[in-house]
Motif scaffolding. Structure first.
Motif, PDB file in Angstrom:
ATOM      1  N   LEU A 168       0.819  -1.203   0.000  1.00  0.00           N
ATOM      2  CA  LEU A 168       0.000   0.000   0.000  1.00  0.00           C
ATOM      3  C   LEU A 168       0.854   1.254   0.000  1.00  0.00           C
ATOM      4  N   SER A 169       0.304   2.323  -0.553  1.00  0.00           N
ATOM      5  CA  SER A 169       0.869   3.650  -0.327  1.00  0.00           C
ATOM      6  C   SER A 169       0.340   4.151   1.009  1.00  0.00           C
ATOM      7  N   PHE A 170       0.911   5.242   1.516  1.00  0.00           N
ATOM      8  CA  PHE A 170       0.435   5.767   2.795  1.00  0.00           C
ATOM      9  C   PHE A 170      -1.010   6.241   2.674  1.00  0.00           C
ATOM     10  N   ASP A 171      -1.359   6.854   1.560  1.00  0.00           N
ATOM     11  CA  ASP A 171      -2.746   7.278   1.355  1.00  0.00           C
ATOM     12  C   ASP A 171      -3.685   6.074   1.321  1.00  0.00           C
ATOM     13  N   ASP A 172      -3.230   4.975   0.674  1.00  0.00           N
ATOM     14  CA  ASP A 172      -4.034   3.751   0.684  1.00  0.00           C
ATOM     15  C   ASP A 172      -4.291   3.288   2.111  1.00  0.00           C
ATOM     16  N   LEU A 173      -3.242   3.309   2.920  1.00  0.00           N
ATOM     17  CA  LEU A 173      -3.365   2.845   4.300  1.00  0.00           C
ATOM     18  C   LEU A 173      -4.411   3.655   5.052  1.00  0.00           C
ATOM     19  N   ILE A 174      -4.386   4.958   4.906  1.00  0.00           N
ATOM     20  CA  ILE A 174      -5.359   5.811   5.595  1.00  0.00           C
ATOM     21  C   ILE A 174      -6.783   5.455   5.168  1.00  0.00           C
ATOM     22  N   GLY A 175      -6.952   5.241   3.867  1.00  0.00           N
ATOM     23  CA  GLY A 175      -8.272   4.865   3.368  1.00  0.00           C
ATOM     24  C   GLY A 175      -8.702   3.490   3.846  1.00  0.00           C
ATOM     25  N   VAL A 176      -7.759   2.562   3.889  1.00  0.00           N
ATOM     26  CA  VAL A 176      -8.046   1.202   4.358  1.00  0.00           C
ATOM     27  C   VAL A 176      -8.476   1.220   5.826  1.00  0.00           C
ATOM     28  N   ILE A 177      -7.774   2.006   6.643  1.00  0.00           N
ATOM     29  CA  ILE A 177      -8.128   2.091   8.069  1.00  0.00           C
ATOM     30  C   ILE A 177      -9.553   2.620   8.229  1.00  0.00           C
ATOM     31  N   ALA A 178      -9.883   3.678   7.491  1.00  0.00           N
ATOM     32  CA  ALA A 178     -11.234   4.250   7.585  1.00  0.00           C
ATOM     33  C   ALA A 178     -12.289   3.234   7.156  1.00  0.00           C
ATOM     34  N   LEU A 179     -12.034   2.545   6.047  1.00  0.00           N
ATOM     35  CA  LEU A 179     -12.993   1.548   5.553  1.00  0.00           C
ATOM     36  C   LEU A 179     -13.139   0.394   6.538  1.00  0.00           C
ATOM     37  N   ALA A 180     -12.021  -0.139   7.002  1.00  0.00           N
ATOM     38  CA  ALA A 180     -12.064  -1.279   7.922  1.00  0.00           C
ATOM     39  C   ALA A 180     -12.815  -0.928   9.196  1.00  0.00           C
ATOM     40  N   HIS A 181     -12.566   0.253   9.729  1.00  0.00           N
ATOM     41  CA  HIS A 181     -13.211   0.645  10.981  1.00  0.00           C
ATOM     42  C   HIS A 181     -14.724   0.805  10.814  1.00  0.00           C
ATOM     43  N   GLN A 182     -15.178   1.125   9.609  1.00  0.00           N
ATOM     44  CA  GLN A 182     -16.625   1.162   9.362  1.00  0.00           C
ATOM     45  C   GLN A 182     -17.251  -0.211   9.566  1.00  0.00           C
ATOM     46  N   TYR A 183     -16.463  -1.257   9.344  1.00  0.00           N
ATOM     47  CA  TYR A 183     -16.944  -2.634   9.473  1.00  0.00           C
ATOM     48  C   TYR A 183     -16.452  -3.292  10.767  1.00  0.00           C
ATOM     49  N   GLN A 184     -16.022  -2.474  11.738  1.00  0.00           N
ATOM     50  CA  GLN A 184     -15.502  -2.979  13.017  1.00  0.00           C
ATOM     51  C   GLN A 184     -14.357  -3.971  12.809  1.00  0.00           C
ATOM     52  N   CYS A 185     -13.545  -3.684  11.818  1.00  0.00           N
ATOM     53  CA  CYS A 185     -12.386  -4.518  11.497  1.00  0.00           C
ATOM     54  C   CYS A 185     -11.126  -3.709  11.806  1.00  0.00           C
ATOM     55  N   LYS A 241       1.285  26.598   6.324  1.00  0.00           N
ATOM     56  CA  LYS A 241       2.434  25.851   6.833  1.00  0.00           C
ATOM     57  C   LYS A 241       2.032  24.932   7.977  1.00  0.00           C
ATOM     58  N   ARG A 242       1.144  25.419   8.851  1.00  0.00           N
ATOM     59  CA  ARG A 242       0.791  24.643  10.041  1.00  0.00           C
ATOM     60  C   ARG A 242      -0.363  23.676   9.816  1.00  0.00           C
ATOM     61  N   PHE A 243      -1.109  23.875   8.754  1.00  0.00           N
ATOM     62  CA  PHE A 243      -2.234  22.978   8.487  1.00  0.00           C
ATOM     63  C   PHE A 243      -1.981  22.016   7.334  1.00  0.00           C
ATOM     64  N   LYS A 244      -0.818  22.134   6.687  1.00  0.00           N
ATOM     65  CA  LYS A 244      -0.564  21.270   5.535  1.00  0.00           C
ATOM     66  C   LYS A 244      -0.433  19.799   5.928  1.00  0.00           C
ATOM     67  N   SER A 245      -0.095  19.532   7.203  1.00  0.00           N
ATOM     68  CA  SER A 245       0.034  18.139   7.647  1.00  0.00           C
ATOM     69  C   SER A 245      -1.300  17.405   7.575  1.00  0.00           C
ATOM     70  N   LEU A 246      -2.404  18.127   7.445  1.00  0.00           N
ATOM     71  CA  LEU A 246      -3.706  17.490   7.311  1.00  0.00           C
ATOM     72  C   LEU A 246      -3.827  16.697   6.015  1.00  0.00           C
ATOM     73  N   LYS A 247      -2.890  16.913   5.097  1.00  0.00           N
ATOM     74  CA  LYS A 247      -2.879  16.117   3.866  1.00  0.00           C
ATOM     75  C   LYS A 247      -2.648  14.642   4.172  1.00  0.00           C
ATOM     76  N   ASN A 248      -2.031  14.357   5.334  1.00  0.00           N
ATOM     77  CA  ASN A 248      -1.796  12.970   5.733  1.00  0.00           C
ATOM     78  C   ASN A 248      -2.905  12.423   6.625  1.00  0.00           C
ATOM     79  N   SER A 249      -3.983  13.203   6.772  1.00  0.00           N
ATOM     80  CA  SER A 249      -5.114  12.723   7.561  1.00  0.00           C
ATOM     81  C   SER A 249      -5.997  11.863   6.672  1.00  0.00           C
ATOM     82  N   GLY A 250      -7.123  11.476   7.191  1.00  0.00           N
ATOM     83  CA  GLY A 250      -8.040  10.650   6.411  1.00  0.00           C
ATOM     84  C   GLY A 250      -8.935  11.449   5.490  1.00  0.00           C
TER      85      GLY A 250
END
Length: 746
Positions: free
Chosen positions: A44-61, A400-409
């Motif tokens: 996975l890419s890091f963006d994939d991982l973030i998306g996978v975590i969000a999807l899995a948690h929707q299914y209690q996984c 500068k201080r909010f750009k890290s949100l690009k790594n959020s979900g």
């Protein structure tokens, strides 16, 4: 039954993860394209991982990230950067092999749950204590263990608040995981770095028993052993297969989900496992779990067995019957692909949009309006904006201080500053506070700020001039004490007769000998090894087994970490010293001079390195002789370890032969045809190492003639003294050697 039984599924790519989720997995394990022991998977890419975590948690996984390789010193900054990102993703755990990662995570990222990888070869009670001490919250138990051993270790693990997981389906390695160097030795691709080339699946010249694939095991399946696993208290049932596709993952997970649900609801099992045979398999065995290590565990074909199984089930004999059986299975495989595609088609890992609008004027708070598809809310700074003097709050400062949100979900949209007046001032800490409140609202988790590691000090050597040490395994070699002042280690076997004092007596007769413990000690053999410690009470030991290390720590015995603990970085040394009072460690022979030279030793900590030894390729609980020279015994018995001394060779299709060696009391092992001889390390790294080590045990020598050990010791001592002719004399004495690992590294 109220206890949760976790079904843990593999996810080599996004579609496989979706298939696992929709099939009913309670958790998935997956890897990024770095720091991951399955580099042949898509990953996975890091963006994939973030998306996978969000999807899995929707299914209690839950989602566990594999970081299960040894780490090199120069990779630590990149690793820490990744950990700084991971702590804010909501990932449910990380799977770890490297002992240095335990140190880094426990100190700086304690919110991350650490799972001990199968690569840590966990198989005895002391190892449970060791891993609990350094911060593991769960351990993957070695695949070689039987149900009784699993139950005993799981009970102990629970006493330490540690969970256990067991592989229940998928490929079996013939070698103990974490103790296989065949790929590293033969082609330079280390299994400890996720680059295993699967030498155990290779074709070899036909053996005396008529086998071309003498190391190839059937796949593992514990499908009908679920009641025993539940009785053993196992917390997680793990499916192997991060290289497999979505249709495989879905089929296996779905089959296991139905089996678990049936057992939970009725206490009974489904009797039909036919779907498991419709996807890739090498036929199935549960012999490790049953403790019945027979020849039937092997299959002389590493390819997909599903088509042969279809023929067998249909009793297909004629050409027409075989064609019909194959066509039926092909149609079923196609139907699985279509079914899975339809089931996962609606699942998305795309990030929802996140819009931020900033507004404010003098004597008012800075206002942030947050908009997502699911919610809208406003956050205000606690301090008021003032006319700009310093700490100017302009578009650049905010971005500068909010750009890290690009790594959020979320997919961050362009910032909106329409409501923000110019020339305003506000302490920048207020911007950080706004961002943290925003993340708390979005994720329901406190935001964790980035960690910067302090530079590790490099402490001086314990000894000014490096010394020599040597290893023997036969009391007849004790006469070497008369020709050298070197430390002399005595290698203990992997198996002991119960309550036999043979080795205890050797140490009591020869107080100069220092006990050397092997990497694998299971059940009563671990107990007997600990008894050696308890009775002999040596001043110092070397151990390649973390369970013995833990016992030495508890008993206050000085201990050195052996070469098979795969130590490759400074933080691993810190874990050993700070958590378990380790006095020194061998640095892995898999890494090269450049990867070694920047390792920083802890204070008063010895660094050791082996410059001469047989090159171990793999060690197994199974028997290598069943498929090579043959054995009359239908299965491995308790006495095999203690009595068998068989030796043979296997030759690959390239014509290279490897020694298959079985010492009394040892596991069957395979060694490279060359000895490791590395005089260059003495020339390159005498400023770093306190001790250079040579192995004189004859183990792994195969058909090679025994070399005079007194001469060897003399020549190596001269090498350390800088005698010019010693290198030439050694090369003449050791005619078949290599130091390729030192050249290529990891």
């Amino acid at each position: 039954m109220n206890r949760k039984i976790e079904l843990l599924a593999p996810g080599g790519d996004v579609d496989a993860i979706k298939a696992a989720i929709i099939a009913g997995a309670n958790a998935v394990y997956c890897g990024l394209d770095t720091f991951n022991a399955r580099n042949r998977a898509a990953n996975l890419s890091f963006d994939d991982l973030i998306g996978v975590i969000a999807l899995a948690h929707q299914y209690q996984c839950e989602v566990f990230l594999t970081m299960n390789i040894v780490i090199l010193e120069n990779e630590v900054p990149t690793l820490v950067k990744l950990l700084n990102q991971l702590v804010n993703t909501g990932v449910d755990g990380i799977i770890v092999q490297d002992l240095g990662l335990f140190n880094l995570v426990s100190k700086h990222f304690p919110s991350l749950a650490i799972h001990a990888s199968t690569q840590l070869t966990t198989h005895n009670e002391g190892q449970i204590g060791f891993l609990a001490k350094i911060g593991a919250t769960r351990v993957n138990l070695s695949r070689e263990l039987n149900l009784g051993e699993i139950k005993s270790l799981t009970t102990l693990a629970h006493d330490h608040d540690v969970l256990t997981e067991v592989f229940v389906h998928g490929a079996l390695c013939i070698a103990f995981s974490g103790q296989c160097y065949s790929s590293s030795v033969s082609v330079g691709n280390s299994g400890n770095r996720g680059r295993c080339s699967q030498a155990c699946r290779d074709e070899y010249e036909v053996t005396a028993t008529g086998n071309k694939f003498p190391l190839n095991l059937k796949d593992n399946s514990a499908y009908f052993d679920l009641p025993e696993l539940v009785d053993a208290g196992v917390d997680s049932l793990k499916i192997e297969g991060r290289i497999k596709g979505a249709q495989y993952v879905h089929t296996v997970v779905d089959s296991w989900r139905k089996q678990i649900d049936k057992f939970i609801d009725t206490g009974k099992l489904l009797s039909d496992d036919s779907n498991l045979h419709k996807v890739f398999n090498r036929d199935f065995t549960n012999s490790f779990l049953k403790g019945n290590l027979t020849k039937d565990m092997f299959i002389d074909n590493p390819r997909d067995n599903s088509f042969k199984h279809a023929n067998d089930q249909s009793n297909a004999i004629s050409v027409v019957q075989i064609q019909e059986a194959q066509q039926t299975l092909s149609s079923e495989k196609d139907a699985i692909v279509q079914l899975v595609a339809e089931k996962i088609n609606h699942l998305s890992i795309a990030k929802p949009t996140l819009s931020l609008a900033f507004a404010g004027k003098v004597d008012q708070p800075l206002s942030l309006t947050v908009s997502t598809p699911a919610q809208n809310f406003v956050i205000n700074s606690t301090l008021m904006l003032t006319k700009a003097t310093e700490s100017r709050v302009d578009e650049a400062a905010i971005e500068k201080r909010f750009k890290s949100l690009k790594n959020s979900g979320y997919l961050l949209q362009a910032f909106n500053f329409d409501g923000l007046e110019a020339d305003l001032s506000l302490p920048f800490s207020q911007l950080t506070q706004l961002k943290n409140e925003l993340l708390l609202q979005l994720t329901q988790r406190e935001y964790i700020g980035a960690v910067t590691l302090p530079k590790l000090p490099k402490h001086p050597k314990v000894t000014d001039t490096p010394t020599l040490s040597l290893l023997i395994s036969d009391e007849k070699d004790v006469n070497l004490c008369d020709v050298t002042d070197a430390d002399i280690y005595f290698k203990l076997p992997e198996s002991f007769k119960k309550n036999d004092n043979k080795y205890i007596d050797i140490f009591l007769r020869n107080p100069r000998l220092i006990p050397w413990f092997p990497a694998v000690l299971i059940g009563k053999d671990y107990i007997e090894a600990v008894r050696v410690l308890d009775v002999v009470k040596p001043k110092r030991i070397v151990t390649n087994n973390t369970g013995v290390a833990f016992k030495a720590y508890e008993m206050g015995i000085e201990w050195i970490a052996g070469p098979f603990l795969n130590t490759t970085n400074s933080y691993a040394l810190l874990t050993l010293q700070e958590q378990l009072n380790c006095a020194g460690a061998f640095i892995s022979n898999e890494i090269n001079r450049n990867q070694i030279k920047n390792i920083a030793r802890p204070e008063n900590f010895k660094l050791l390195y082996s410059i001469y030894h047989p090159i171990l390729m793999m060690t197994s609980r199974q028997c290598f002789f069943q498929q090579t020279v043959g054995c009359n015994k239908p299965s491995i018995e308790d006495g095999c370890m203690l009595k068998c001394e068989k030796a043979t060779t296997i030759t690959n299709v390239k014509g290279i032969s490897f020694a298959v060696d079985k010492q009394k009391g040892g596991y069957p092992s395979i060694y490279n045809h060359e000895q490791f001889l590395n005089i260059e390390a003495v020339e390159d790294l005498s400023h770093l190492f306190d001790e250079f080590f040579i192995d004189l045990t004859n183990i792994g020598s195969g058909s090679k003639a025994e070399i005079d050990k007194t001469q060897l010791v003399s020549h190596f001592e001269n090498v350390l003294k800088g005698v010019v002719t010693a290198k030439v004399e050694l090369n003449q004495l050791v005619t078949i050697s290599t130091n390729a690992q030192y050249q290529q590294g990891l």
